[in-house]
Design a protein around this motif. Structure first.
Motif, PDB file in Angstrom:
ATOM      1  N   GLU A   1       0.827  -1.207   0.000  1.00 12.11           N
ATOM      2  CA  GLU A   1       0.000   0.000   0.000  1.00 12.11           C
ATOM      3  C   GLU A   1       0.856   1.250   0.000  1.00 12.11           C
ATOM      4  O   GLU A   1       0.575   2.216  -0.723  1.00 12.11           O
ATOM      5  N   SER A   2       1.909   1.228   0.791  1.00 10.34           N
ATOM      6  CA  SER A   2       2.810   2.382   0.832  1.00 10.34           C
ATOM      7  C   SER A   2       3.488   2.599  -0.518  1.00 10.34           C
ATOM      8  O   SER A   2       3.618   3.738  -0.979  1.00 10.34           O
ATOM      9  N   LEU A   3       3.906   1.527  -1.149  1.00  7.34           N
ATOM     10  CA  LEU A   3       4.537   1.652  -2.466  1.00  7.34           C
ATOM     11  C   LEU A   3       3.543   2.171  -3.503  1.00  7.34           C
ATOM     12  O   LEU A   3       3.888   3.021  -4.329  1.00  7.34           O
ATOM     13  N   GLU A   4       2.334   1.663  -3.447  1.00 11.66           N
ATOM     14  CA  GLU A   4       1.310   2.135  -4.384  1.00 11.66           C
ATOM     15  C   GLU A   4       1.035   3.621  -4.180  1.00 11.66           C
ATOM     16  O   GLU A   4       0.922   4.382  -5.153  1.00 11.66           O
ATOM     17  N   ASN A   5       0.951   4.061  -2.940  1.00  9.35           N
ATOM     18  CA  ASN A   5       0.730   5.476  -2.634  1.00  9.35           C
ATOM     19  C   ASN A   5       1.907   6.316  -3.126  1.00  9.35           C
ATOM     20  O   ASN A   5       1.720   7.410  -3.682  1.00  9.35           O
ATOM     21  N   PHE A   6       3.102   5.813  -2.904  1.00 10.11           N
ATOM     22  CA  PHE A   6       4.306   6.527  -3.332  1.00 10.11           C
ATOM     23  C   PHE A   6       4.335   6.669  -4.856  1.00 10.11           C
ATOM     24  O   PHE A   6       4.617   7.753  -5.398  1.00 10.11           O
ATOM     25  N   ILE A   7       4.007   5.596  -5.549  1.00  7.90           N
ATOM     26  CA  ILE A   7       3.980   5.633  -7.020  1.00  7.90           C
ATOM     27  C   ILE A   7       2.927   6.626  -7.511  1.00  7.90           C
ATOM     28  O   ILE A   7       3.168   7.391  -8.455  1.00  7.90           O
ATOM     29  N   GLU A   8       1.779   6.640  -6.866  1.00 10.53           N
ATOM     30  CA  GLU A   8       0.722   7.580  -7.242  1.00 10.53           C
ATOM     31  C   GLU A   8       1.186   9.022  -7.027  1.00 10.53           C
ATOM     32  O   GLU A   8       0.907   9.898  -7.864  1.00 10.53           O
ATOM     33  N   GLU A   9       1.895   9.278  -5.938  1.00 15.41           N
ATOM     34  CA  GLU A   9       2.394  10.629  -5.674  1.00 15.41           C
ATOM     35  C   GLU A   9       3.406  11.052  -6.714  1.00 15.41           C
ATOM     36  O   GLU A   9       3.426  12.220  -7.140  1.00 15.41           O
ATOM     37  N   ILE A  10       4.240  10.137  -7.143  1.00 16.48           N
ATOM     38  CA  ILE A  10       5.251  10.448  -8.142  1.00 16.48           C
ATOM     39  C   ILE A  10       4.603  10.780  -9.478  1.00 16.48           C
ATOM     40  O   ILE A  10       5.033  11.686 -10.189  1.00 16.48           O
ATOM     41  N   ARG A  11       3.566  10.068  -9.808  1.00 17.84           N
ATOM     42  CA  ARG A  11       2.880  10.270 -11.091  1.00 17.84           C
ATOM     43  C   ARG A  11       2.166  11.622 -11.161  1.00 17.84           C
ATOM     44  O   ARG A  11       1.924  12.146 -12.225  1.00 17.84           O
ATOM     45  N   GLU A  12       1.797  12.161 -10.029  1.00 18.55           N
ATOM     46  CA  GLU A  12       1.042  13.436 -10.018  1.00 18.55           C
ATOM     47  C   GLU A  12       1.894  14.613 -10.292  1.00 18.55           C
ATOM     48  O   GLU A  12       2.865  14.960 -10.378  1.00 18.55           O
TER      49      GLU A  12
END
Length: 97
Positions: A86-97
């Motif tokens: 979940e943390s990795l998914e959140n981190f990836i989403e933040e990077i994409r924004e």
């Protein structure tokens, strides 16, 4: 298969095991023998069948407790991995924004 002899409470038992399992079986037999001797010392007036039964129950209890601990550790591991994912998914989403 290899033929070996194990000794429990002074009595030898022949077994057939895979060669790769010989050392492990000897250790297991030693553990069982030690447990039986411990109970025999504590319950010296009881017949061997009673001693062996009580020792076997004790060994089975240890096994069940270890299995329970193993299940609990696996559940904890699953939770940790889920949190990491979940943390990795959140981190990836933040990077994409």
């Amino acid at each position: 298969m290899k033929s070996i002899k194990i000794t429990i409470l002074g009595k030898q038992y022949p077994l057939k095991v895979e060669e790769s399992e010989e050392e492990s079986m000897q250790r297991i037999a030693g553990y069982v023998d030690d447990k039986f001797r411990q109970y025999k010392k504590e319950l010296n007036k009881q017949p061997d069948t009673t001693i062996m039964t009580l020792a076997a129950l004790s060994i089975a209890e240890e096994l069940f407790e270890e299995r329970k601990r193993n299940r609990e550790l696996n559940q904890q591991e699953d939770k940790v991995l889920q949190n990491v994912n979940e943390s990795l998914e959140n981190f990836i989403e933040e990077i994409r924004e």
